[in-house]
Design a protein around this motif. Structure first.
Motif, PDB file in Angstrom:
ATOM      1  N   ALA A 223      -1.246   2.918 -19.751  1.00  0.00           N
ATOM      2  CA  ALA A 223      -1.729   1.776 -20.534  1.00  0.00           C
ATOM      3  C   ALA A 223      -1.081   1.787 -21.920  1.00  0.00           C
ATOM      4  O   ALA A 223      -1.086   2.795 -22.617  1.00  0.00           O
ATOM      5  CB  ALA A 223      -3.244   1.837 -20.655  1.00  0.00           C
ATOM      6  N   GLY A 224      -0.494   0.670 -22.295  1.00  0.00           N
ATOM      7  CA  GLY A 224       0.208   0.571 -23.566  1.00  0.00           C
ATOM      8  C   GLY A 224       1.602   1.148 -23.535  1.00  0.00           C
ATOM      9  O   GLY A 224       2.297   1.165 -24.556  1.00  0.00           O
ATOM     10  N   ASN A 225       2.038   1.596 -22.374  1.00  0.00           N
ATOM     11  CA  ASN A 225       3.323   2.275 -22.218  1.00  0.00           C
ATOM     12  C   ASN A 225       4.261   1.490 -21.314  1.00  0.00           C
ATOM     13  O   ASN A 225       5.427   1.274 -21.659  1.00  0.00           O
ATOM     14  CB  ASN A 225       3.073   3.679 -21.654  1.00  0.00           C
ATOM     15  N   VAL A 226       3.757   1.045 -20.163  1.00  0.00           N
ATOM     16  CA  VAL A 226       4.588   0.360 -19.169  1.00  0.00           C
ATOM     17  C   VAL A 226       3.893  -0.925 -18.730  1.00  0.00           C
ATOM     18  O   VAL A 226       2.667  -1.044 -18.822  1.00  0.00           O
ATOM     19  CB  VAL A 226       4.842   1.260 -17.939  1.00  0.00           C
ATOM     20  N   PRO A 227       4.644  -1.905 -18.231  1.00  0.00           N
ATOM     21  CA  PRO A 227       4.027  -3.137 -17.727  1.00  0.00           C
ATOM     22  C   PRO A 227       3.185  -2.853 -16.487  1.00  0.00           C
ATOM     23  O   PRO A 227       3.576  -2.081 -15.607  1.00  0.00           O
ATOM     24  CB  PRO A 227       5.236  -4.022 -17.379  1.00  0.00           C
ATOM     25  N   LEU A 228       2.027  -3.488 -16.419  1.00  0.00           N
ATOM     26  CA  LEU A 228       1.106  -3.342 -15.300  1.00  0.00           C
ATOM     27  C   LEU A 228       0.652  -4.715 -14.848  1.00  0.00           C
ATOM     28  O   LEU A 228       0.665  -5.673 -15.617  1.00  0.00           O
ATOM     29  CB  LEU A 228      -0.107  -2.493 -15.714  1.00  0.00           C
ATOM     30  N   ALA A 229       0.232  -4.798 -13.586  1.00  0.00           N
ATOM     31  CA  ALA A 229      -0.243  -6.076 -13.031  1.00  0.00           C
ATOM     32  C   ALA A 229      -1.416  -5.782 -12.096  1.00  0.00           C
ATOM     33  O   ALA A 229      -1.359  -6.046 -10.891  1.00  0.00           O
ATOM     34  CB  ALA A 229       0.887  -6.795 -12.290  1.00  0.00           C
ATOM     35  N   LEU A 230      -2.483  -5.234 -12.644  1.00  0.00           N
ATOM     36  CA  LEU A 230      -3.585  -4.752 -11.816  1.00  0.00           C
ATOM     37  C   LEU A 230      -4.227  -5.860 -10.990  1.00  0.00           C
ATOM     38  O   LEU A 230      -4.591  -5.633  -9.834  1.00  0.00           O
ATOM     39  CB  LEU A 230      -4.641  -4.077 -12.695  1.00  0.00           C
ATOM     40  N   HIS A 231      -4.393  -7.035 -11.575  1.00  0.00           N
ATOM     41  CA  HIS A 231      -5.019  -8.120 -10.815  1.00  0.00           C
ATOM     42  C   HIS A 231      -4.145  -8.529  -9.628  1.00  0.00           C
ATOM     43  O   HIS A 231      -4.625  -8.611  -8.496  1.00  0.00           O
ATOM     44  CB  HIS A 231      -5.284  -9.326 -11.711  1.00  0.00           C
ATOM     45  N   ASP A 232      -2.878  -8.771  -9.890  1.00  0.00           N
ATOM     46  CA  ASP A 232      -1.981  -9.227  -8.822  1.00  0.00           C
ATOM     47  C   ASP A 232      -1.777  -8.155  -7.764  1.00  0.00           C
ATOM     48  O   ASP A 232      -1.572  -8.485  -6.582  1.00  0.00           O
ATOM     49  CB  ASP A 232      -0.630  -9.641  -9.408  1.00  0.00           C
ATOM     50  N   TRP A 233      -1.828  -6.892  -8.155  1.00  0.00           N
ATOM     51  CA  TRP A 233      -1.687  -5.805  -7.179  1.00  0.00           C
ATOM     52  C   TRP A 233      -2.983  -5.594  -6.402  1.00  0.00           C
ATOM     53  O   TRP A 233      -3.011  -4.779  -5.484  1.00  0.00           O
ATOM     54  CB  TRP A 233      -1.308  -4.503  -7.875  1.00  0.00           C
ATOM     55  N   GLU A 234      -4.039  -6.288  -6.782  1.00  0.00           N
ATOM     56  CA  GLU A 234      -5.362  -6.199  -6.144  1.00  0.00           C
ATOM     57  C   GLU A 234      -5.923  -4.783  -6.183  1.00  0.00           C
ATOM     58  O   GLU A 234      -6.592  -4.322  -5.251  1.00  0.00           O
ATOM     59  CB  GLU A 234      -5.316  -6.739  -4.718  1.00  0.00           C
ATOM     60  N   VAL A 235      -5.638  -4.084  -7.280  1.00  0.00           N
ATOM     61  CA  VAL A 235      -6.227  -2.765  -7.505  1.00  0.00           C
ATOM     62  C   VAL A 235      -7.746  -2.921  -7.585  1.00  0.00           C
ATOM     63  O   VAL A 235      -8.261  -3.877  -8.162  1.00  0.00           O
ATOM     64  CB  VAL A 235      -5.675  -2.172  -8.824  1.00  0.00           C
ATOM     65  N   ASP A 236      -8.487  -2.009  -6.996  1.00  0.00           N
ATOM     66  CA  ASP A 236      -9.946  -2.122  -7.016  1.00  0.00           C
ATOM     67  C   ASP A 236     -10.532  -1.748  -8.374  1.00  0.00           C
ATOM     68  O   ASP A 236     -11.408  -2.446  -8.886  1.00  0.00           O
ATOM     69  CB  ASP A 236     -10.547  -1.251  -5.908  1.00  0.00           C
ATOM     70  N   PHE A 237     -10.036  -0.656  -8.954  1.00  0.00           N
ATOM     71  CA  PHE A 237     -10.549  -0.248 -10.260  1.00  0.00           C
ATOM     72  C   PHE A 237      -9.513   0.603 -10.977  1.00  0.00           C
ATOM     73  O   PHE A 237      -8.582   1.141 -10.363  1.00  0.00           O
ATOM     74  CB  PHE A 237     -11.860   0.542 -10.123  1.00  0.00           C
ATOM     75  N   ALA A 238      -9.678   0.710 -12.279  1.00  0.00           N
ATOM     76  CA  ALA A 238      -8.816   1.573 -13.086  1.00  0.00           C
ATOM     77  C   ALA A 238      -9.556   1.930 -14.366  1.00  0.00           C
ATOM     78  O   ALA A 238     -10.512   1.256 -14.757  1.00  0.00           O
ATOM     79  CB  ALA A 238      -7.495   0.883 -13.415  1.00  0.00           C
ATOM     80  N   CYS A 239      -9.103   3.009 -14.998  1.00  0.00           N
ATOM     81  CA  CYS A 239      -9.643   3.386 -16.302  1.00  0.00           C
ATOM     82  C   CYS A 239      -8.525   4.029 -17.109  1.00  0.00           C
ATOM     83  O   CYS A 239      -7.501   4.424 -16.561  1.00  0.00           O
ATOM     84  CB  CYS A 239     -10.851   4.310 -16.164  1.00  0.00           C
ATOM     85  N   TRP A 240      -8.725   4.121 -18.405  1.00  0.00           N
ATOM     86  CA  TRP A 240      -7.681   4.639 -19.285  1.00  0.00           C
ATOM     87  C   TRP A 240      -8.306   5.104 -20.585  1.00  0.00           C
ATOM     88  O   TRP A 240      -9.454   4.794 -20.890  1.00  0.00           O
ATOM     89  CB  TRP A 240      -6.625   3.568 -19.583  1.00  0.00           C
ATOM     90  N   CYS A 241      -7.553   5.871 -21.364  1.00  0.00           N
ATOM     91  CA  CYS A 241      -7.954   6.213 -22.720  1.00  0.00           C
ATOM     92  C   CYS A 241      -7.145   5.343 -23.680  1.00  0.00           C
ATOM     93  O   CYS A 241      -6.198   4.668 -23.279  1.00  0.00           O
ATOM     94  CB  CYS A 241      -7.734   7.694 -23.005  1.00  0.00           C
TER      95      CYS A 241
END
Length: 427
Positions: A223-241
């Motif tokens: 998070a804050g390091n690389v591009p992510l697309a959690l919604h489009d990838w249909e990831v169920d959940f995620a967390c970060w610091c």
């Protein structure tokens, strides 16, 4: 890019860098009255200069309004967290309702596992990368024990092939397929803390769902390091610091993502608290938990406003930078330059003194390069520190160096390379 091993080249890149002025927004540690070369954003990001002001503003509200700060003033605390959601959503590729800020990383991982690890007699296994950060290992181990399973039976770890340092995507996908009938959950980090490998999260998520399992990601180093697309990838959940690449302070507030497809899934367990209760009737203090729609329904405890103020500073800086994409472009160039300088040292020595175990492919890494020192690694690390080069050491023989695009320059990288070469001569 055709890199050159000289200060003029590094300075030219800095002059062309459209993000160069963002360095002035951060407080750089000093070494002999000069700016140190800070390459440890993978562990703790630098303090924005505005952090003091943002926190002071909330201290003033506390001083002047006391409890009424929750409801009065220009920025009432009750809804303070709402203004953090859109910039976070943009950063991780989500919809604002799918994210919220709360707690700390491992606490959030446990809360999410309560919902998304619901083992059955047939499906009770969790698949994760071998060598995940210890907190993740401990959290998973305790969760499977809580459900009555032995870790050696319920946890599947995927390790690199013999003689290799990083995981092959095909091996991860094969492991998912081979255990498809027994998998309850696939849990991976976004970027492995030790090697710096950026995993193919889209492919992992797709394979997990095809196997009938939930999929979740620990994005502490992503998070804050690389591009992510959690919604489009249909990831169920995620967390970060937020204290690494998001520069929100040591032990800064964490965040979570829950895909909107789960908002009305009443079959998901959760540990409830008053702060996750539906907003429109929260103050009626009724018995029986009714969650707020969205990721906010996983909240438990009152928002820590001072931590959120520190987080807001950092998110405002990201917002000013435009998006993660220009930062990503500079990050690729910074790590590419560092890799080039390390290769130059090895070529001059006629020997691979330093082995970069982070993937060669720039799309499979973020800001971090993990470097195995073939000899006198700890002595070399200590020498770098004595010269004002701040990275971090991981046993038994790895130095992690992470040039961060918001505050590191190409001159920083060049000078780090110079000192690494001098360390070879020194020892």
């Amino acid at each position: 890019m055709n890199y050159q091993n000289n200060i003029e080249f590094a300075q030219q890149l800095d002059q062309q860098d459209k993000l160069a002025n963002f360095r002035e927004k951060f407080l750089i540690p000093k070494h002999h009255q000069q700016d140190a070369i800070y390459l440890c954003g993978n562990s703790l990001g630098l303090q924005p200069k505005a952090t003091y002001q943002y926190i002071q503003e909330q201290l003033a509200v506390w001083q002047n309004l006391a409890v009424e700060g929750w409801f009065q003033g220009s920025d009432p605390w009750l809804n303070y967290h709402q203004q953090l959601k859109k910039p976070l959503a943009d950063m991780i590729g989500a919809r604002p309702a799918e994210v919220t800020v709360m707690n700390s990383l491992t606490v959030n991982l446990h809360l999410l596992l309560v919902s998304f690890y619901q083992p059955t007699t047939k499906r009770f296994k969790i698949l994760m990368e071998g060598g995940a950060f210890p907190s993740d290992q401990y959290a998973v181990e305790s969760q499977v024990k809580f459900h009555g399973y032995a870790p050696q039976d319920a946890i599947i770890e995927v390790f690199p092939r013999e003689g290799e340092e990083t995981l092959r995507t095909e091996d991860i996908l094969t492991a998912i397929q081979d255990n498809a009938d027994e998998l309850a959950l696939v849990l991976f980090s976004g970027i492995n803390y030790y090697t710096g490998q950026f995993f193919d999260l889209s492919s992992i998520a797709k394979a997990a769902h095809q196997a009938g399992a939930y999929v979740g990601f620990d994005l502490a180093h992503a998070a804050g390091n690389v591009p992510l697309a959690l919604h489009d990838w249909e990831v169920d959940f995620a967390c970060w610091c937020s204290y690494k690449y998001m520069n929100s302070g040591p032990g800064g507030i964490s965040g979570i993502f829950v895909h909107e497809k789960h908002f009305t899934n009443s079959s998901l367990n959760r540990l409830a608290g008053w702060w996750g209760y539906r907003n429109d009737t929260r103050f009626k203090m009724a018995a029986g938990f009714e969650p707020e729609t969205g990721a906010e329904g996983w909240q438990v405890s009152t928002s820590p406003i001072l931590l959120m103020a520190a987080h807001k500073v950092a998110l405002d800086i990201f917002n000013e930078a435009g998006s993660i994409l220009p930062l990503r472009q500079k990050s690729i160039q910074l790590t590419g330059y560092l890799k080039f300088l390390i290769d130059e040292i090895n070529q001059k020595a006629g020997n691979e003194l330093f082995k970069v175990i982070t993937p060669e492919n720039e799309q499979e890494r973020g800001c971090q390069l993990s470097i195995i020192c073939k000899q006198k690694g700890k002595e070399i690390f200590d020498y770098l520190y004595s010269q004002g080069i701040i990275g971090d050491w991981r046993e038994p023989d790895v130095i992690r160096l992470s040039p961060v695009p918001l505050y590191n320059s190409f001159t920083d990288v060049f000078r780090a390379g110079q000192h690494l070469a001098k360390a070879v001569d020194h020892f």
